[in-house]
Design a protein around this motif. Structure first.
Motif, PDB file in Angstrom:
ATOM      1  N   LEU A 168       8.101   5.521   3.967  1.00 56.12           N
ATOM      2  CA  LEU A 168       8.784   4.919   2.814  1.00 56.12           C
ATOM      3  C   LEU A 168       9.255   6.069   1.957  1.00 56.12           C
ATOM      4  O   LEU A 168       8.468   6.938   1.584  1.00 56.12           O
ATOM      5  CB  LEU A 168       7.845   4.015   2.027  1.00 56.12           C
ATOM      6  CG  LEU A 168       8.384   3.446   0.709  1.00 56.12           C
ATOM      7  CD1 LEU A 168       9.570   2.522   0.961  1.00 56.12           C
ATOM      8  CD2 LEU A 168       7.288   2.715  -0.029  1.00 56.12           C
ATOM      9  N   THR A 169      10.517   6.104   1.662  1.00 58.68           N
ATOM     10  CA  THR A 169      11.050   7.176   0.836  1.00 58.68           C
ATOM     11  C   THR A 169      12.172   6.669  -0.056  1.00 58.68           C
ATOM     12  O   THR A 169      12.763   5.666   0.193  1.00 58.68           O
ATOM     13  CB  THR A 169      11.529   8.360   1.696  1.00 58.68           C
ATOM     14  OG1 THR A 169      11.873   9.439   0.852  1.00 58.68           O
ATOM     15  CG2 THR A 169      12.693   7.993   2.571  1.00 58.68           C
ATOM     16  N   ASN A 217       0.818  -1.209   0.000  1.00 62.33           N
ATOM     17  CA  ASN A 217       0.000   0.000   0.000  1.00 62.33           C
ATOM     18  C   ASN A 217       0.854   1.263   0.000  1.00 62.33           C
ATOM     19  O   ASN A 217       0.572   2.212  -0.729  1.00 62.33           O
ATOM     20  CB  ASN A 217      -0.954   0.014   1.187  1.00 62.33           C
ATOM     21  CG  ASN A 217      -2.146  -0.876   0.968  1.00 62.33           C
ATOM     22  OD1 ASN A 217      -2.346  -1.444  -0.094  1.00 62.33           O
ATOM     23  ND2 ASN A 217      -2.947  -1.029   2.005  1.00 62.33           N
ATOM     24  N   MET A 218       1.888   1.277   0.806  1.00 65.42           N
ATOM     25  CA  MET A 218       2.762   2.447   0.839  1.00 65.42           C
ATOM     26  C   MET A 218       3.453   2.644  -0.505  1.00 65.42           C
ATOM     27  O   MET A 218       3.538   3.757  -1.027  1.00 65.42           O
ATOM     28  CB  MET A 218       3.777   2.322   1.973  1.00 65.42           C
ATOM     29  CG  MET A 218       3.147   2.406   3.345  1.00 65.42           C
ATOM     30  SD  MET A 218       4.343   2.209   4.678  1.00 65.42           S
ATOM     31  CE  MET A 218       5.166   3.800   4.602  1.00 65.42           C
ATOM     32  N   TYR A 219       3.948   1.559  -1.067  1.00 64.53           N
ATOM     33  CA  TYR A 219       4.618   1.631  -2.369  1.00 64.53           C
ATOM     34  C   TYR A 219       3.665   2.137  -3.445  1.00 64.53           C
ATOM     35  O   TYR A 219       4.001   3.024  -4.228  1.00 64.53           O
ATOM     36  CB  TYR A 219       5.175   0.247  -2.747  1.00 64.53           C
ATOM     37  CG  TYR A 219       5.798   0.215  -4.115  1.00 64.53           C
ATOM     38  CD1 TYR A 219       7.101   0.665  -4.308  1.00 64.53           C
ATOM     39  CD2 TYR A 219       5.092  -0.255  -5.216  1.00 64.53           C
ATOM     40  CE1 TYR A 219       7.673   0.642  -5.565  1.00 64.53           C
ATOM     41  CE2 TYR A 219       5.662  -0.275  -6.472  1.00 64.53           C
ATOM     42  CZ  TYR A 219       6.953   0.177  -6.638  1.00 64.53           C
ATOM     43  OH  TYR A 219       7.517   0.159  -7.893  1.00 64.53           O
ATOM     44  N   CYS A 236       6.080   8.474   1.596  1.00 65.34           N
ATOM     45  CA  CYS A 236       4.765   8.020   2.018  1.00 65.34           C
ATOM     46  C   CYS A 236       4.830   7.775   3.522  1.00 65.34           C
ATOM     47  O   CYS A 236       5.771   7.146   4.018  1.00 65.34           O
ATOM     48  CB  CYS A 236       4.372   6.735   1.294  1.00 65.34           C
ATOM     49  SG  CYS A 236       2.738   6.135   1.759  1.00 65.34           S
ATOM     50  N   VAL A 237       3.838   8.273   4.230  1.00 70.22           N
ATOM     51  CA  VAL A 237       3.746   8.098   5.675  1.00 70.22           C
ATOM     52  C   VAL A 237       2.458   7.363   5.967  1.00 70.22           C
ATOM     53  O   VAL A 237       1.391   7.763   5.513  1.00 70.22           O
ATOM     54  CB  VAL A 237       3.735   9.463   6.394  1.00 70.22           C
ATOM     55  CG1 VAL A 237       3.634   9.272   7.903  1.00 70.22           C
ATOM     56  CG2 VAL A 237       4.971  10.268   6.022  1.00 70.22           C
ATOM     57  N   CYS A 238       2.534   6.278   6.712  1.00 69.65           N
ATOM     58  CA  CYS A 238       1.325   5.516   7.017  1.00 69.65           C
ATOM     59  C   CYS A 238       0.907   5.749   8.468  1.00 69.65           C
ATOM     60  O   CYS A 238       1.700   6.163   9.299  1.00 69.65           O
ATOM     61  CB  CYS A 238       1.543   4.029   6.766  1.00 69.65           C
ATOM     62  SG  CYS A 238       2.653   3.234   7.925  1.00 69.65           S
TER      63      CYS A 238
END
Length: 181
Positions: free
Chosen positions: A180-181, A124-126, A137-139
């Motif tokens: 995720l970065t 999902n983050m990807y 992306c920050v979850c």
């Protein structure tokens, strides 16, 4: 950051989306110090992710318990897991050591006592990162010490002051483990 645009996307990990080829290598860096009681659970939660192209780097920061044995055992079970050992120098040095040894085009940090509660968290983050073109992306997350709510959306922060204010307010105290970065 002064003149560049930094795009950040917030996402909630509640749906299972599969998009794209998901072949991009993601490096997950786990600094460990005396984490023998929690590391197996953390590694199992990563191994159960449906995003499989992962490089899992465990940095043993001079642990005096059985952390190294747990990490080594998992590295023999799963070829995606690599163990780096260093003298105790602290979590920041351990993260930097992992980052220096990472091969992925995307980076995630996870602490040795964290775990993913859904098998599609990384997917999902990807997907959100690729779908929106954001830089990070920050979850959302659940933690017994923090009550945190993250709005979904993409935010373009064009000035350093705006970025720092937003980072302080919405990135949950600067913790590295939900990004995720």
């Amino acid at each position: 950051i002064d003149n560049d645009v930094c795009s950040i996307v917030f996402t909630k990990l509640i749906i299972n989306e599969k998009r794209g080829n998901m072949t991009e290598l993601i490096s997950i860096i786990i600094p460990c110090y005396n984490a023998s009681k929690t590391l197996a659970r953390t590694l199992n939660s990563i191994r159960e992710q449906d995003y499989k192209n992962l490089e899992i780097i465990i940095v043993n920061d001079g642990s005096s318990d059985n952390t190294l044995e747990v990490a080594t055992k998992y590295s023999t079970i799963d070829s995606r897991i690599r163990v780096i050992t260093q003298d105790n120098a602290g979590v920041s040095v351990a993260r930097n050591n992992g980052l220096h040894n990472a091969n992925g085009s995307l980076i995630m940090f996870l602490d040795a006592d964290d775990n993913y509660t859904t098998p599609y968290a990384i997917t999902n983050m990807y997907n959100r990162l690729k779908l929106t073109g954001a830089d990070m992306c920050v979850c959302n997350f659940t933690h017994p010490c923090f009550e945190t709510y993250l709005d979904e959306g993409v935010y373009d922060l064009t000035k350093k002051d705006q970025f720092l204010t937003y980072y302080q307010d919405f990135f949950t105290y600067g913790m590295p483990w939900n990004k995720l970065t």
